[in-house]
Design a protein around this motif. Structure first.
Motif, PDB file in Angstrom:
ATOM      1  N   ASN A  98       0.804  -1.223   0.000  1.00  0.00           N
ATOM      2  CA  ASN A  98       0.000   0.000   0.000  1.00  0.00           C
ATOM      3  C   ASN A  98       0.838   1.275   0.000  1.00  0.00           C
ATOM      4  N   ASN A  99       2.082   1.165  -0.510  1.00  0.00           N
ATOM      5  CA  ASN A  99       2.930   2.347  -0.657  1.00  0.00           C
ATOM      6  C   ASN A  99       2.591   3.031  -1.975  1.00  0.00           C
ATOM      7  N   ARG A 100       2.449   4.338  -1.939  1.00  0.00           N
ATOM      8  CA  ARG A 100       2.207   5.103  -3.168  1.00  0.00           C
ATOM      9  C   ARG A 100       3.554   5.414  -3.799  1.00  0.00           C
ATOM     10  N   LEU A 101       3.721   5.011  -5.067  1.00  0.00           N
ATOM     11  CA  LEU A 101       4.953   5.278  -5.815  1.00  0.00           C
ATOM     12  C   LEU A 101       4.880   6.673  -6.410  1.00  0.00           C
ATOM     13  N   ARG A 102       5.993   7.386  -6.321  1.00  0.00           N
ATOM     14  CA  ARG A 102       6.052   8.759  -6.836  1.00  0.00           C
ATOM     15  C   ARG A 102       7.196   8.876  -7.836  1.00  0.00           C
ATOM     16  N   PRO A 103       7.028   9.702  -8.860  1.00  0.00           N
ATOM     17  CA  PRO A 103       8.110   9.911  -9.818  1.00  0.00           C
ATOM     18  C   PRO A 103       9.413  10.278  -9.106  1.00  0.00           C
ATOM     19  N   GLY A 104      10.483   9.659  -9.541  1.00  0.00           N
ATOM     20  CA  GLY A 104      11.792   9.908  -8.933  1.00  0.00           C
ATOM     21  C   GLY A 104      12.162   8.935  -7.835  1.00  0.00           C
ATOM     22  N   ASP A 105      11.192   8.177  -7.304  1.00  0.00           N
ATOM     23  CA  ASP A 105      11.502   7.174  -6.279  1.00  0.00           C
ATOM     24  C   ASP A 105      12.375   6.079  -6.879  1.00  0.00           C
ATOM     25  N   LYS A 106      13.309   5.584  -6.098  1.00  0.00           N
ATOM     26  CA  LYS A 106      14.127   4.434  -6.497  1.00  0.00           C
ATOM     27  C   LYS A 106      13.545   3.224  -5.770  1.00  0.00           C
ATOM     28  N   VAL A 107      12.775   2.432  -6.503  1.00  0.00           N
ATOM     29  CA  VAL A 107      11.977   1.357  -5.915  1.00  0.00           C
ATOM     30  C   VAL A 107      12.247   0.050  -6.637  1.00  0.00           C
ATOM     31  N   ILE A 108      12.184  -1.049  -5.880  1.00  0.00           N
ATOM     32  CA  ILE A 108      12.217  -2.382  -6.489  1.00  0.00           C
ATOM     33  C   ILE A 108      11.088  -3.230  -5.917  1.00  0.00           C
ATOM     34  N   ALA A 109      10.717  -4.216  -6.714  1.00  0.00           N
ATOM     35  CA  ALA A 109       9.836  -5.286  -6.255  1.00  0.00           C
ATOM     36  C   ALA A 109      10.720  -6.513  -6.065  1.00  0.00           C
ATOM     37  N   VAL A 110      10.345  -7.387  -5.165  1.00  0.00           N
ATOM     38  CA  VAL A 110      11.133  -8.597  -4.918  1.00  0.00           C
ATOM     39  C   VAL A 110      10.248  -9.831  -5.046  1.00  0.00           C
ATOM     40  N   SER A 111      10.876 -10.919  -5.463  1.00  0.00           N
ATOM     41  CA  SER A 111      10.138 -12.185  -5.460  1.00  0.00           C
ATOM     42  C   SER A 111       9.932 -12.591  -4.001  1.00  0.00           C
ATOM     43  N   ARG A 112       8.867 -13.281  -3.763  1.00  0.00           N
ATOM     44  CA  ARG A 112       8.455 -13.571  -2.381  1.00  0.00           C
ATOM     45  C   ARG A 112       9.435 -14.447  -1.621  1.00  0.00           C
ATOM     46  N   ASP A 113      10.218 -15.265  -2.335  1.00  0.00           N
ATOM     47  CA  ASP A 113      11.203 -16.102  -1.649  1.00  0.00           C
ATOM     48  C   ASP A 113      12.325 -15.266  -1.030  1.00  0.00           C
ATOM     49  N   LEU A 114      12.550 -14.055  -1.529  1.00  0.00           N
ATOM     50  CA  LEU A 114      13.598 -13.187  -0.977  1.00  0.00           C
ATOM     51  C   LEU A 114      13.159 -12.500   0.312  1.00  0.00           C
ATOM     52  N   GLU A 115      11.876 -12.488   0.561  1.00  0.00           N
ATOM     53  CA  GLU A 115      11.372 -11.859   1.782  1.00  0.00           C
ATOM     54  C   GLU A 115      11.914 -12.542   3.032  1.00  0.00           C
ATOM     55  N   LYS A 116      12.131 -13.849   2.972  1.00  0.00           N
ATOM     56  CA  LYS A 116      12.637 -14.571   4.144  1.00  0.00           C
ATOM     57  C   LYS A 116      14.082 -14.177   4.483  1.00  0.00           C
ATOM     58  N   HIS A 117      14.773 -13.511   3.546  1.00  0.00           N
ATOM     59  CA  HIS A 117      16.127 -13.023   3.776  1.00  0.00           C
ATOM     60  C   HIS A 117      16.132 -11.585   4.306  1.00  0.00           C
ATOM     61  N   GLY A 118      14.945 -11.025   4.512  1.00  0.00           N
ATOM     62  CA  GLY A 118      14.839  -9.664   5.025  1.00  0.00           C
ATOM     63  C   GLY A 118      14.596  -8.622   3.948  1.00  0.00           C
ATOM     64  N   LEU A 119      14.401  -9.064   2.708  1.00  0.00           N
ATOM     65  CA  LEU A 119      14.077  -8.136   1.622  1.00  0.00           C
ATOM     66  C   LEU A 119      12.566  -7.944   1.610  1.00  0.00           C
ATOM     67  N   THR A 120      12.109  -7.105   2.503  1.00  0.00           N
ATOM     68  CA  THR A 120      10.689  -6.825   2.623  1.00  0.00           C
ATOM     69  C   THR A 120      10.483  -5.315   2.657  1.00  0.00           C
ATOM     70  N   ASN A 121       9.269  -4.894   2.801  1.00  0.00           N
ATOM     71  CA  ASN A 121       8.913  -3.475   2.727  1.00  0.00           C
ATOM     72  C   ASN A 121       9.867  -2.588   3.525  1.00  0.00           C
ATOM     73  N   GLY A 122      10.525  -1.665   2.827  1.00  0.00           N
ATOM     74  CA  GLY A 122      11.421  -0.720   3.477  1.00  0.00           C
ATOM     75  C   GLY A 122      12.890  -1.079   3.448  1.00  0.00           C
ATOM     76  N   ALA A 123      13.230  -2.301   3.043  1.00  0.00           N
ATOM     77  CA  ALA A 123      14.645  -2.694   2.990  1.00  0.00           C
ATOM     78  C   ALA A 123      15.387  -1.817   1.982  1.00  0.00           C
ATOM     79  N   LYS A 124      16.603  -1.426   2.329  1.00  0.00           N
ATOM     80  CA  LYS A 124      17.452  -0.606   1.472  1.00  0.00           C
ATOM     81  C   LYS A 124      18.404  -1.521   0.703  1.00  0.00           C
ATOM     82  N   VAL A 125      18.489  -1.296  -0.616  1.00  0.00           N
ATOM     83  CA  VAL A 125      19.241  -2.194  -1.492  1.00  0.00           C
ATOM     84  C   VAL A 125      20.146  -1.406  -2.434  1.00  0.00           C
TER      85      VAL A 125
END
Length: 134
Positions: A57-84
């Motif tokens: 439910n995050n609103r994406l805005r022009p200029g944001d540096k955003v990624i989507a992750v496959s769900r299997d990566l979430e168990k490694h801590g790549l979830t909402n808000g993780a910096k990459v």
């Protein structure tokens, strides 16, 4: 003399243990992994009903540096808000979206509405460095 030697020894052991703990803590902060990387856009056919709202439910805005992750990566801590940090791309990206469960070991770099840029990016195998979110 014995008291001073004992005091010095206790100080030394405490300093070594504190240094060791801080090294282990900082080593656990960042993870590196190799993933497949693709790109996506906020256009119909590539997203759900509202192409400007991501999975958590995050609103994406022009200029944001955003990624989507496959769900299997979430168990490694790549979830909402993780910096990459992504090999080959400047800056730091934030995980704000998740991919369909059919994808594994994959990130999707958000390229707003620029379909040509996303196609040019293609599919790559690269390294990412991130701080897991607990």
């Amino acid at each position: 003399m014995l008291k001073q030697t004992l005091r010095n020894w206790v100080f030394f052991v405490t300093a070594v243990l504190a240094g060791s703990l801080s090294l282990n803590a900082s080593a656990a902060v960042e993870k590196t992994m190799t993933v497949h990387a693709t790109a996506y856009n906020s256009v119909p056919g590539q997203t759900d009903d509202d192409p400007w709202v991501a999975a958590w439910n995050n609103r994406l805005r022009p200029g944001d540096k955003v990624i989507a992750v496959s769900r299997d990566l979430e168990k490694h801590g790549l979830t909402n808000g993780a910096k990459v940090k992504i090999e080959g791309l400047p800056g730091t990206y934030t995980v704000r979206d998740r991919m369909n469960k059919r994808f594994t070991n994959r990130i999707d770099v958000w390229m707003e509405k620029d379909i040509k840029k996303a196609r040019k990016w293609g599919k790559k195998k690269l390294k990412i460095v991130f701080k897991p979110v607990k």
